[in-house]
Design an enzyme around this catalytic site. Structure first.
Site, mmCIF file in Angstrom:
data_model
loop_
_atom_site.group_PDB
_atom_site.id
_atom_site.type_symbol
_atom_site.label_atom_id
_atom_site.label_comp_id
_atom_site.label_asym_id
_atom_site.label_seq_id
_atom_site.Cartn_x
_atom_site.Cartn_y
_atom_site.Cartn_z
ATOM 1 N N THR A 93 0.789 -1.226 0.195
ATOM 2 C CA THR A 93 -0.009 0.133 0.104
ATOM 3 C C THR A 93 0.772 1.384 0.010
ATOM 4 O OG1 THR A 93 -1.687 -1.076 1.190
ATOM 5 C CG2 THR A 93 -1.605 1.187 1.280
ATOM 6 N N HIS A 117 -6.115 0.425 -6.658
ATOM 7 C CA HIS A 117 -7.078 -0.612 -5.574
ATOM 8 C C HIS A 117 -7.144 -1.856 -6.080
ATOM 9 C CE1 HIS A 117 -10.136 -1.605 -2.831
ATOM 10 N NE2 HIS A 117 -10.934 -2.239 -4.052
#
EC number: 2.7.4.6
Length: 141
Positions: A93, A117
């Site tokens: 991330t 995402h």
């Protein structure tokens, strides 16, 4: 090996950098098929609903603000172990912690503007694909 579907979103930062094609090439090189795709500019309501699981988290407002800041490219990917493959392609991330050669290491600027995402599990993938592609507009090939 199981054929899976997963949701992928190319976020506003990566769309603005014009790297959609480079990201798509990585999906295809990994054996993932794009079985549905669309470019949209999410409304605040859509972003809040999609990320509702994070509603109580301190970053929720900033996440929603970012996701409505420009167009996104949304795609359903299909292939063997599609969820894990996509997560491997994305990288950590935080792009500073992402392995070299991952999408986030190559195209993301920060933990917030992190380019992409991807669904994290089969259950969330099913919900997320249905959220953006309800009905019959996902095409296996």
């Amino acid at each position: 090996m199981a054929i899976e579907r997963t949701l992928s979103i190319i976020k506003p930062d990566a769309v603005a950098k014009n790297v959609i094609g480079q990201i798509y090439a990585r999906f295809e090189a990994a054996g993932l098929k794009i079985v549905a795709a669309k470019m949209v500019h999410l409304s605040r309501g859509e972003a809040e609903q999609f990320y509702a699981v994070h509603k109580e988290r301190p970053f929720f407002k900033d996440l929603v603000d970012f996701m409505v800041s420009g167009p996104v490219m949304i795609q359903a990917l299909e292939g063997e172990n599609a969820i894990a493959k996509n997560r491997d392609l994305m990288g950590a991330t935080d792009p500073k912690k992402a392995e070299k050669g991952t999408i986030r290491a190559d195209f993301a600027d920060s933990i917030d503007a992190n380019a992409v995402h991807g669904s994290d599990a089969a259950e969330t993938a099913a919900v997320e694909v249905a959220f953006f592609f309800p009905g019959m507009n996902v095409y296996s090939r």
